[in-house]
Design an enzyme around this catalytic site. Structure first.
Site, PDB file in Angstrom:
ATOM      1  N   ASP A 230      42.726  39.073  42.968  1.00 49.88           N
ATOM      2  CA  ASP A 230      41.836  39.714  43.274  1.00 49.88           C
ATOM      3  C   ASP A 230      41.504  41.584  43.695  1.00 49.88           C
ATOM      4  OD1 ASP A 230      40.721  37.110  45.140  1.00 49.88           O
ATOM      5  OD2 ASP A 230      43.064  37.524  45.600  1.00 49.88           O
TER       6      ASP A 230
ATOM      7  N   HIS B 224      39.630  32.330  46.365  1.00 51.26           N
ATOM      8  CA  HIS B 224      39.911  32.987  48.023  1.00 51.26           C
ATOM      9  C   HIS B 224      38.187  33.480  47.446  1.00 51.26           C
ATOM     10  CE1 HIS B 224      41.459  35.402  50.325  1.00 51.26           C
ATOM     11  NE2 HIS B 224      42.408  35.998  49.405  1.00 51.26           N
TER      12      HIS B 224
ATOM     13  N   GLU C  69      72.502  31.934  60.418  1.00 48.17           N
ATOM     14  CA  GLU C  69      71.700  31.304  61.369  1.00 48.17           C
ATOM     15  C   GLU C  69      70.326  31.755  61.411  1.00 48.17           C
ATOM     16  OE1 GLU C  69      72.132  29.721  63.963  1.00 48.17           O
ATOM     17  OE2 GLU C  69      74.608  29.513  64.101  1.00 48.17           O
TER      18      GLU C  69
HETATM   19  N1  NAP Z   1      49.544  32.669  43.902  1.00 49.43           N
HETATM   20  C1  NAP Z   1      49.072  31.619  44.328  1.00 49.43           C
HETATM   21  O1  NAP Z   1      49.304  30.751  44.210  1.00 49.43           O
HETATM   22  C2  NAP Z   1      47.197  32.066  44.969  1.00 49.43           C
HETATM   23  C3  NAP Z   1      46.794  30.414  45.497  1.00 49.43           C
HETATM   24  C4  NAP Z   1      45.403  30.658  46.140  1.00 49.43           C
HETATM   25  C5  NAP Z   1      44.882  31.426  45.211  1.00 49.43           C
HETATM   26  N2  NAP Z   1      44.501  32.398  44.938  1.00 49.43           N
HETATM   27  C6  NAP Z   1      43.799  33.405  44.022  1.00 49.43           C
HETATM   28  O2  NAP Z   1      43.895  32.587  42.752  1.00 49.43           O
HETATM   29  C7  NAP Z   1      43.056  34.096  41.746  1.00 49.43           C
HETATM   30  C8  NAP Z   1      44.367  34.051  41.073  1.00 49.43           C
HETATM   31  O3  NAP Z   1      45.262  34.349  41.720  1.00 49.43           O
HETATM   32  P1  NAP Z   1      47.017  35.002  40.774  1.00 49.43           P
HETATM   33  O4  NAP Z   1      47.452  34.923  41.644  1.00 49.43           O
HETATM   34  O5  NAP Z   1      46.793  33.295  39.943  1.00 49.43           O
HETATM   35  O6  NAP Z   1      46.677  35.377  40.175  1.00 49.43           O
HETATM   36  P2  NAP Z   1      47.548  36.027  38.669  1.00 49.43           P
HETATM   37  O7  NAP Z   1      48.576  35.508  38.480  1.00 49.43           O
HETATM   38  O8  NAP Z   1      48.226  37.598  39.173  1.00 49.43           O
HETATM   39  O9  NAP Z   1      46.987  36.799  37.338  1.00 49.43           O
HETATM   40  C9  NAP Z   1      47.874  36.953  36.557  1.00 49.43           C
HETATM   41  C10 NAP Z   1      46.528  36.954  35.001  1.00 49.43           C
HETATM   42  O10 NAP Z   1      45.094  38.033  35.679  1.00 49.43           O
HETATM   43  C11 NAP Z   1      44.793  38.860  33.801  1.00 49.43           C
HETATM   44  N3  NAP Z   1      44.805  39.853  34.560  1.00 49.43           N
HETATM   45  C12 NAP Z   1      45.578  40.842  35.224  1.00 49.43           C
HETATM   46  N4  NAP Z   1      44.296  42.145  35.694  1.00 49.43           N
HETATM   47  C13 NAP Z   1      43.566  41.670  34.439  1.00 49.43           C
HETATM   48  C14 NAP Z   1      42.755  42.619  34.197  1.00 49.43           C
HETATM   49  N5  NAP Z   1      42.378  43.494  34.603  1.00 49.43           N
HETATM   50  N6  NAP Z   1      41.286  41.768  33.110  1.00 49.43           N
HETATM   51  C15 NAP Z   1      41.313  40.893  32.907  1.00 49.43           C
HETATM   52  N7  NAP Z   1      42.625  40.190  32.818  1.00 49.43           N
HETATM   53  C16 NAP Z   1      43.701  39.925  34.197  1.00 49.43           C
HETATM   54  C17 NAP Z   1      46.310  38.189  34.101  1.00 49.43           C
HETATM   55  O11 NAP Z   1      46.542  38.763  32.251  1.00 49.43           O
HETATM   56  P3  NAP Z   1      47.639  39.042  31.136  1.00 49.43           P
HETATM   57  O12 NAP Z   1      47.975  37.294  31.244  1.00 49.43           O
HETATM   58  O13 NAP Z   1      46.838  39.457  30.332  1.00 49.43           O
HETATM   59  O14 NAP Z   1      48.503  39.947  32.395  1.00 49.43           O
HETATM   60  C18 NAP Z   1      46.869  37.417  33.909  1.00 49.43           C
HETATM   61  O15 NAP Z   1      46.963  36.118  33.306  1.00 49.43           O
HETATM   62  C19 NAP Z   1      43.206  35.335  42.851  1.00 49.43           C
HETATM   63  O16 NAP Z   1      41.654  35.083  44.111  1.00 49.43           O
HETATM   64  C20 NAP Z   1      44.004  34.371  44.511  1.00 49.43           C
HETATM   65  O17 NAP Z   1      43.732  35.215  45.789  1.00 49.43           O
HETATM   66  C21 NAP Z   1      46.050  32.352  44.240  1.00 49.43           C
END
Ligand code: NAP
Length: 323
Positions: free
Chosen positions: A82, A106, A225
Site C-alpha cells: 500500500d 485494500h 496457558e
Molecule cells: N497480505 C495479504 O494477505 C493481504 C490481504 C488482503 C489485502 N491485501 C492487500 O493487497 C495488496 C498487496 O499486498 P501484499 O501483502 O500482497 O503485498 P506484498 O506481498 O508486500 O507485495 C510484494 C510485491 O510487490 C512488489 N513491489 C514492492 N515494491 C515495489 C515497487 N516499488 N515497485 C513495483 N513493485 C513493487 C514486489 O516486487 P518484487 O517481486 O520485484 O520484489 C512484490 O512482487 C495491498 O493493497 C494489501 O493491503 C493484502
C-alpha cells in the site's frame, strides 16, 4: 447486507478482457494463479530485474515490465504494498488505457488520497478477507475466501460488473462477496490491525505471559496457558461463534471468562479503541505508513529485532524445539 455468490454473478464482464496484476507477493501470486486457473488472460507486471519474474514464469504465468503489462490490459490490479501505491500509480497512469478498470484489494490508498485515479477509469475494490496463501489453497480445494467489494468510480457503467466477475474469477464468490466501500473497508481493516487481532491480541498474550512469569510461574507453563491455547479458541469461534464457543468449554473456564473478561477489557479499553478509530479516520495512520516507508522502515526493523529477542520468543523456541 447483501451477500452475492457464484450463481448471482455474470462472468461476462471479464470475458475477453486481459488482467494485469501488479506485484507477485502475498496477494499477487494467489490472485494471478486463481485468475489463470479460471481461464482469464492474465499478465503479471513486475519491475525490471525483479526476483519474482522466474517464480511467476515457473508457475506458468506470463510476465512483463509493469508499464507494458499496464498498457496491454483492460483491468489493472494494484497488488504491490500500500505504501508504494502513490509512486506506482504516478508511474503507470500514462500507460493506462482509456476507460480501463483499476482494482485494489485494500481501500487505504484511495480512501486516504494516496492515489487519485483519472476520471475516465473504473475504480473498484475486491478485498479478500485473509492472506494470499489461504486464498490460493482454498481455491485449489474448490472453496473460496469471503471478500468485500466496492466501486469508487464508475466511468463506463461496468465497474460493478467487473468487480463481481473478478471476485468470482479468484474464487471468492464461492464463499460470498459483501458490498462495502473503500472507506468502510479501509477504516475497519486499519482499526482491527491496531486495536484487535493484530495489535491488541499479541500484546494481551505478552502481558499475560509476563504477569505469570513475574508471579513465579515457569515461562513454559506461562506460555502454554497464555499463548498455546489461542488456536483452540480461534477454531471454536470459527466453527460455532462466540456464544457457541462458551457453551462447549468447561464451567470453570466459562465462569472465569465471565468474571475476568470484562474486568480486563473495560471502558478504558473501549475509550482507547474509539480514539484509534478516530485517528484512523483522520488519516493519521496513512501518514505514519508513508513516513515509515520514507525512513526505510526503521521503526519496523527495530520492533522486529526486539520481538525476536524477547523472553516470550525464547520460550516459544524452547517449547517447539526451534533452537
Ligand atoms: N497480505 C495479504 O494477505 C493481504 C490481504 C488482503 C489485502 N491485501 C492487500 O493487497 C495488496 C498487496 O499486498 P501484499 O501483502 O500482497 O503485498 P506484498 O506481498 O508486500 O507485495 C510484494 C510485491 O510487490 C512488489 N513491489 C514492492 N515494491 C515495489 C515497487 N516499488 N515497485 C513495483 N513493485 C513493487 C514486489 O516486487 P518484487 O517481486 O520485484 O520484489 C512484490 O512482487 C495491498 O493493497 C494489501 O493491503 C493484502
Amino acid at each position: 447486507m447483501e451477500m452475492l455468490r457464484d450463481a448471482d454473478i455474470d462472468p461476462s464482464a471479464l470475458a475477453g478482457k486481459r488482467v494485469a496484476i501488479l506485484g507477485y507477493g502475498n496477494q499477487g501470486r494467489a490472485q494471478s494463479l486463481n485468475l489463470k486457473d479460471s481461464g482469464i488472460d492474465v499478465v503479471v507486471g513486475l519491475r525490471g530485474g525483479s526476483g519474482s519474474t522466474m517464480e511467476a514464469e515457473a508457475a506458468g504465468l506470463e510476465t512483463a515490465l509493469i508499464e507494458d503489462a499496464v498498457a496491454s490490459a483492460d483491468v489493472v490490479m494494484m497488488l504491490a504494498p500500500d505504501e508504494i501505491h502513490a509512486t506506482l500509480y504516478s508511474e503507470i497512469e500514462p500507460h493506462l488505457r482509456d476507460g480501463a478498470a483499476l482494482g485494489f484489494s485494500h481501500g487505504l490508498s484511495v480512501r486516504f488520497g494516496l492515489v487519485k485515479p483519472r476520471a475516465d477509469l473504473d475504480v473498484f475494490m475486491l478485498a479478500p478477507k485473509g492472506p494470499g496463501t489461504a486464498l490460493r489453497s482454498l481455491y485449489t480445494e474448490g472453496k473460496g475466501m469471503i471478500a468485500l467489494w466496492a466501486v469508487e468510480q464508475d466511468a463506463t457503467g461496468q465497474a460493478g460488473a467487473i468487480a463481481l466477475a473478478y471476485g468470482q474469477a479468484i474464487g471468492c464468490a464461492r464463499a460470498g462477496l459483501i458490498a462495502s466501500s473503500f472507506a468502510e473497508e479501509a477504516e475497519a481493516d486499519l482499526f482491527n490491525e491496531q486495536a484487535v487481532v493484530w495489535g491488541g491480541v499479541p500484546e494481551l498474550l505478552i502481558a499475560g505471559f509476563e504477569t505469570l512469569v513475574a508471579g513465579g510461574i515457569s515461562p513454559e507453563v506461562a506460555y502454554l496457558e497464555c499463548v498455546g491455547e489461542l488456536h483452540l479458541i480461534a477454531e471454536l469461534i470459527e466453527a460455532r461463534g462466540i456464544a457457541g464457543m462458551k457453551e462447549v468449554i468447561s464451567n470453570t473456564a466459562e465462569l472465569g471468562a465471565l468474571l475476568g473478561g470484562r474486568r480486563i477489557i473495560d471502558d478504558g479499553v473501549r475509550r482507547r479503541m474509539a480514539e484509534v478509530l478516530a485517528e484512523v479516520r483522520a488519516g493519521r495512520f496513512a501518514e505514519e505508513l508513508r513516513s515509515e516507508e520514507e525512513s526505510g522502515y526503521q521503526r519496523l526493523e527495530k520492533a522486529r529485532a526486539e520481538a525476536r529477542s524477547a523472553a516470550i520468543e525464547k520460550t516459544y523456541r524452547r517449547l517447539r524445539g526451534r533452537d
